[in-house]
Design a protein around this motif. Structure first.
Motif, PDB file in Angstrom:
ATOM      1  N   LEU A  91       0.785  -1.238   0.000  1.00 34.07           N
ATOM      2  CA  LEU A  91       0.000   0.000   0.000  1.00 34.07           C
ATOM      3  C   LEU A  91       0.818   1.291   0.000  1.00 34.07           C
ATOM      4  O   LEU A  91       0.353   2.306   0.510  1.00 34.07           O
ATOM      5  N   ASP A  93       1.407   3.520  -2.106  1.00 34.16           N
ATOM      6  CA  ASP A  93       0.814   4.661  -2.813  1.00 34.16           C
ATOM      7  C   ASP A  93      -0.214   5.372  -1.946  1.00 34.16           C
ATOM      8  O   ASP A  93      -0.417   6.574  -2.058  1.00 34.16           O
ATOM      9  N   ARG A  94      -0.891   4.595  -1.094  1.00 36.37           N
ATOM     10  CA  ARG A  94      -1.913   5.183  -0.230  1.00 36.37           C
ATOM     11  C   ARG A  94      -1.308   5.964   0.912  1.00 36.37           C
ATOM     12  O   ARG A  94      -1.945   6.815   1.503  1.00 36.37           O
ATOM     13  N   ILE A 147      -1.824   3.808   6.692  1.00 35.48           N
ATOM     14  CA  ILE A 147      -2.305   2.615   5.993  1.00 35.48           C
ATOM     15  C   ILE A 147      -2.722   1.520   6.963  1.00 35.48           C
ATOM     16  O   ILE A 147      -3.556   0.693   6.644  1.00 35.48           O
ATOM     17  N   GLY A 175     -10.041   5.050   6.701  1.00 37.82           N
ATOM     18  CA  GLY A 175      -9.483   4.340   5.555  1.00 37.82           C
ATOM     19  C   GLY A 175      -8.214   3.561   5.826  1.00 37.82           C
ATOM     20  O   GLY A 175      -7.493   3.186   4.895  1.00 37.82           O
TER      21      GLY A 175
END
Ligand SMILES: *Cc1c(COP(=O)(O)O)cnc(C)c1O
Length: 390
Positions: A91, A93-94, A147, A175
């Motif tokens: 993850l 990129d998040r 994340i 999220g």
């Protein structure tokens, strides 16, 4: 030569014996049913594969998961590493931020430290004097780039239970994924990955009367579907998430142990809580200055962690030879540094004295508890009398 009498075992947080029922189920898979579950072309393989499937269903039932969401590993250390490093690598990129607690197990803390070295940011939240997370601090710590939130279900030293459902809701609101190290909690207290909004959950057989070297990671498959980067590459077993021939006897034992816990947990926890309370009451009836470390309410039923003022950790350890417990000096002036968990709840310093972790288990009896009370009371009283009043 005579065999020394072994000390009374009250260290069930360190490990547990394999339940005889689990051992009986395991045995044939070492010898007559030795097939490789990945051999698709003959009955030897099918038989082993069927046993692995049954174990997967039993693990899933313990935590209200789908069997397809269970990945077998070698234990909670590996599961924690796969969850944390695997989620972070998948993850980036998040975001590159992970939130955890200062009082986590080493395998979580060190996996997070490894991430820091490869450019991730890690927030290690403090806990209160009761060992519990501060949910307001958690809310403030979760940023858009977070994340993963990794918070243990039950602490392995002081037995503190974290509010998993609240943490899960908060992580998802922002999220982030929610991972919990449930090595001490699985099979001991009810866990529901749906109700608690858990995305990743680590468990290990040898903490709930299964074998050592067999564990699992729950990896959520829907709502959301969690994707992890494998940490062990090879033959592509476990949907490519964890290569290597499965430990079939270990997995069979793990599954059986999970099933026994699922069925017996409610009654056993009532029994153990009563014995634990008898232990604390007994110690307090004989001794002054017995302090409980961590919340008494949000606590594993079979855990007691107490400090005795005016006693030195090493002396206590030496004198308590007939009890197999984990003892620690809460005072950093000794040669043994206090544990990071005791430091986290502030149970350290010259006033803190010495501490004992009691872990009760399936074979613990009231007679054994009374023996432990007598021994600890005698030893602590004697050590206190030796201490020259200042
Ligand atoms: C025992 C334990 C572990 C490590 O489990 P292994 O299966 O021995 O690797 C991780 N976390 C907690 C909280 C534990 O108690």
């Amino acid at each position: 030569m005579t065999t020394p009498v072994r000390p009374l075992y009250l260290d069930y947080h360190a490990t547990t014996p394999v339940d005889p029922r689990a051992l009986a189920e395991m045995l044939p898979f070492f010898s007559e049913r030795f097939g490789n579950p990945h051999s698709r072309q003959h009955a030897w393989g099918w038989e082993a594969d069927k046993a692995v499937d049954a174990a997967r269903r039993r693990i899933a039932a313990l935590i209200n998961a789908n069997p397809a969401e269970v990945v077998f590993t070698s234990g909670a250390t590996e599961s924690n590493n796969l969850a944390i490093k695997g989620a972070a690598e998948r993850l980036p990129d998040r975001g590159r931020h992970v939130v955890t607690l200062v009082s986590e197990h080493k395998s979580v803390l060190d996996a997070c430290t490894r991430l820091e070295r490869s450019g991730f940011e890690v927030t290690r939240l403090a806990v209160g004097p009761d060992g519990l997370i501060d949910l307001d601090r958690l809310r403030a710590a979760i940023a858009p780039g977070t994340i993963l939130v990794s918070v243990m279900a039950a602490n392995n030293e002081i037995g503190t239970l974290q509010p998993l459902a609240e943490i899960g809701a908060m992580a998802h609101e922002r999220g982030a994924l929610f991972h919990t190290d449930a090595a001490q909690a699985a099979g001991k207290i009810p866990i529901d990955v749906e109700a608690m909004r858990i995305d990743l959950l680590s468990l290990t057989g040898h903490k709930f009367y299964g074998p050592k070297g067999a564990g699992a990671l729950f990896v959520r498959r829907r709502n959301p579907k969690v994707s992890l980067a494998p940490q062990i590459d090879g033959g592509g077993q476990e949907n490519g998430l964890r290569s290597g021939t499965l430990n079939v006897p270990g997995i069979v034992g793990l599954g059986c142990a999970a099933e026994i816990c699922r069925v017996e947990m409610a009654d056993e926890s009532v029994r153990l809580r009563a014995l634990r309370d008898r232990l604390l009451g007994g110690l307090r009836s004989h001794l002054d200055d017995v302090r409980v470390n961590g919340s008494m309410d949000a606590r594993l039923p079979h855990n007691l962690h107490v400090s005795f003022g005016g006693v030195e950790g090493e002396a206590l350890l030496m004198a308590l030879g007939d009890l197999a417990v984990s003892t620690g000096s809460a005072c950093s002036s000794g040669s043994h540094a206090p544990s990071h968990v005791l430091q986290a709840i502030g149970a350290v310093g010259p006033q803190a004295g010495a501490s004992i972790r009691f872990g009760l288990g399936r074979t613990t009896t009231a007679n054994e508890i009374d023996f432990a009370i007598d021994r600890v009371a005698a030893v602590v009283s004697a050590l206190r009398r030796q201490t020259v009043p200042s």
